[in-house]
Design an enzyme around this catalytic site. Structure first.
Site, PDB file in Angstrom:
ATOM      1  CG  ASP A   1      -0.453  -7.794   1.409  1.00  0.00           C
ATOM      2  OD1 ASP A   1      -0.726  -6.828   2.134  1.00  0.00           O
ATOM      3  OD2 ASP A   1       0.293  -7.717   0.423  1.00  0.00           O
TER       4      ASP A   1
ATOM      5  CD  GLU B   1      -4.300  -4.560   2.107  1.00  0.00           C
ATOM      6  OE1 GLU B   1      -3.945  -3.382   2.202  1.00  0.00           O
ATOM      7  OE2 GLU B   1      -3.766  -5.365   1.338  1.00  0.00           O
TER       8      GLU B   1
HETATM    9  C1  NOJ Z   1      -0.759  -3.993   2.020  1.00  0.00           C
HETATM   10  C2  NOJ Z   1       0.087  -3.949   3.234  1.00  0.00           C
HETATM   11  O1  NOJ Z   1      -0.737  -3.727   4.354  1.00  0.00           O
HETATM   12  C3  NOJ Z   1       1.086  -2.835   3.021  1.00  0.00           C
HETATM   13  O2  NOJ Z   1       1.788  -2.544   4.202  1.00  0.00           O
HETATM   14  C4  NOJ Z   1       2.001  -3.247   1.903  1.00  0.00           C
HETATM   15  O3  NOJ Z   1       2.890  -2.189   1.603  1.00  0.00           O
HETATM   16  C5  NOJ Z   1       1.210  -3.599   0.634  1.00  0.00           C
HETATM   17  N1  NOJ Z   1       0.044  -4.394   0.910  1.00  0.00           N
HETATM   18  C6  NOJ Z   1       2.068  -4.379  -0.311  1.00  0.00           C
HETATM   19  O4  NOJ Z   1       2.249  -5.681   0.186  1.00  0.00           O
END
Ligand code: NOJ
Length: 560
Positions: A231, A284
């Site tokens: 993440d 991500e």
């Molecule tokens: C990316 C995640 O996919 C999202 O859902 C989240 O709100 C943010 N990162 C913060 O962790």
């Protein structure tokens, strides 16, 4: 539902596979064992919404375990479960209060261990979500950190004095609105949070943070986890001097708290650790261009194996040139592509690409696009049945903090996170309780049980496509050759592996189009053509004169 040609084509698929020698199949399997993820389809499970085994209205791990037969039959190779650690759920799990346990709402650690074992029996690997950048403000590390300026964990987070009374340390803005700095009266300092105030950022300049987080990674690797989705990997570090961010065209550019070079050092060390477990990292990775994305693979392929390509995912129109450009960019970068079209933070693809008339065809077309390209594919639960957004209509119904922040301009992400639609029974067969988010009325038609009965459903198209992708060496291993680089409406490419070629033709327009592929140029001028999968009713016949229906997807084998 539309697209009646499917049943006939389903039989063609089976016939085509019969021609693949055992030796070739073996080759694909051997490559898989080395780096199974290269040909994988990774299925994102949002655990709150997948399947509810105890009828409390929220999905859970035993629910996921109960659907492994479905996932195996669908043909996915791995599941990525978004955070299921203990959490106050302010950001639905992306606020972790304990990195080495399971939230009781989802089950127990034993349930998780069992899920991993059972999944492997179904040939499915399990990836967890690793929230590296921040924790929950209820995490004991942060509770200690905020307790006093001399607390053992004080330096695990980022604490600073303000510029003056009531003035935060600088002008940085949170992704969730407002300043990235929250004043904490207990110790009279500000703490930093890239996201919500309830998600304080860890201080990755403190080696103790890295040790604790890597210990957590080991904890899950030792339990058979096959990798992590990472993440927010771009925001681990901030400029230590806290320079103000500049503005370009009236918009703040996160020059000093996004994408700092030190992020990559952590990723390299995490990769070294993960390699010991033969694990995969799925990133991500939000990037503006291919050279930024390339950095995440590492100069020596020593960072993230699978940085997701969101430049591809965020093309919000059916534009052949735009998709082609993104495919060409990643293909010419020399890196292994990772294609994704949606996730729990984006409006569902059914809404984004659908034209309101041909949505089901378009859902199949998009599936045929991201699942026939060279690379790893990441699919979001429910895409395979044509799930659509069910956005809240009143502020008081909004659960997502992002939706509450900017209502009604931004309706938040609840709409794309609704329960999986398993059947036409009450609550779509997801729960006997009250589902945590409302299910759209369309579940009566768009659900697993009903679609399994319909030969031409989106679900059956996905299943055939995934089977084809798995079993056809050209789709698994083949290179990518764009055979219609100037076509404004049709994406047409070859996947070539040894003497085998598969041609994929996708009409991204609402008008019939003629296929304009010069196969002679690729030594396939007199090729014999066998349809592997098609959304059209008619056999395309001679490829030189083939006519593609509006939004058609055609996948054929071309043999010399
Ligand atoms: C990316 C995640 O996919 C999202 O859902 C989240 O709100 C943010 N990162 C913060 O962790």
């Amino acid at each position: 539902m539309l697209g009646r040609g499917w049943a006939v084509m389903g039989m063609v698929v089976a016939g085509a596979f019969a021609g693949i020698s055992g030796q070739e199949q073996g080759r694909v399997t051997a490559a898989d064992a080395q780096s199974w993820w290269r040909h994988a389809v990774i299925y994102e499970v949002y655990p709150r919404s997948f399947a509810d085994s105890n009828n409390d209205g929220v999905g859970d791990l035993n629910g996921i375990a109960s659907k492994l037969d479905y996932l195996e039959a669908l043909g996915v190779n791995a599941i990525w479960i978004t955070p299921c650690y203990p959490s106050p759920q302010k950001d639905f799990g992306y606020d972790v209060s304990d990195y080495t346990n399971i939230d009781p709402m989802y089950g127990t650690l034993a349930d998780f261990e069992q899920l991993v074992v059972k999944a492997r029996q179904h040939h499915i690997r399990v990836l967890m979500d690793f929230v590296l950048n921040h924790t929950s403000d209820q995490n004991p590390w942060f509770l200690d950190s905020r307790s006093s300026r001399s607390a053992a964990h004080r330096d695990w987070y980022i604490w600073r004095d303000g510029k003056g009374p009531g003035q935060p340390p600088n002008n940085w803005q949170s992704d969730f609105g407002g300043s990235t700095w929250t004043w904490d009266p207990k110790t009279s300092q500000y703490y930093y949070h890239y996201f919500e105030a309830a998600q304080p950022d860890l201080n990755w300049r403190n080696p103790a943070v890295e040790r604790a987080m890597f210990d957590a990674a080991r904890f899950w690797y030792d339990r058979g986890v096959a990798g992590f989705r990472l993440d927010a990997v771009d925001t681990l570090f901030e400029d230590p001097d806290l320079h103000d961010n500049p503005f370009v065209n009236g918009e703040m550019v996160n020059k000093y708290n996004d994408n700092l070079a030190q992020n990559h050092e952590v990723l390299r060390r995490l990769r070294t650790l993960s390699d010991r477990y033969n694990a995969v990292l799925l990133g991500e990775t939000w990037t503006d261009n291919i050279s930024q994305l390339k950095q995440y693979y590492g100069d020596h392929d020593d960072e993230i194996q699978l940085p997701m390509n969101f430049m591809f995912a965020t093309i919000n129109e059916l534009s052949a040139p735009k998709f082609r450009h993104q495919i060409d960019s990643i293909e010419s970068s020399g890196e292994w592509p990772v294609f994704v079209i949606t996730n729990h933070d984006m409006e569902r693809s059914y809404n984004r690409y659908g034209d309101g008339v041909h949505n089901d065809q378009i859902a199949k077309l998009m599936a045929a696009l991201y699942l026939t390209l060279r690379g790893t594919a990441v699919m979001y639960y429910g895409e395979e049945i044509g799930m659509r957004n069910n956005d809240p209509t009143r502020l008081e119904d909004v659960l997502d903090p992002l939706g509450r922040m900017d209502w009604p301009k931004n309706k938040g992400r609840d709409g794309e996170r609704t329960p999986m639609q398993w059947s036409d029974a009450p609550n779509a067969g997801f729960t006997e309780g009250k589902p945590w988010l409302p299910i759209p009325a369309t579940f009566k038609t768009y659900n697993v049980a009903s679609e399994l009965q319909q030969p031409d459903s989106i679900l059956n198209f996905y299943k055939s496509l995934l089977r084809l992708r798995r079993d056809n060496p050209a789709l698994a291993e083949g290179d990518y050759v764009d055979v219609a680089p100037d076509d404004a409406h049709v994406l047409c490419f070859l996947r070539r592996y040894q003497h085998r070629s598969v041609l994929v033709a996708l009409n991204l327009s609402s008008q019939p189009q003629h296929l304009d592929a010069d196969l002679a140029r690729y030594g396939l001028g007199t090729a014999r053509v066998t349809t592997l999968l098609s959304t059209m009713h008619n056999d395309p016949g001679d490829l030189r004169q083939a006519r593609l229906d509006p939004f058609a997807a055609l996948i054929v084998q071309v043999d010399q």
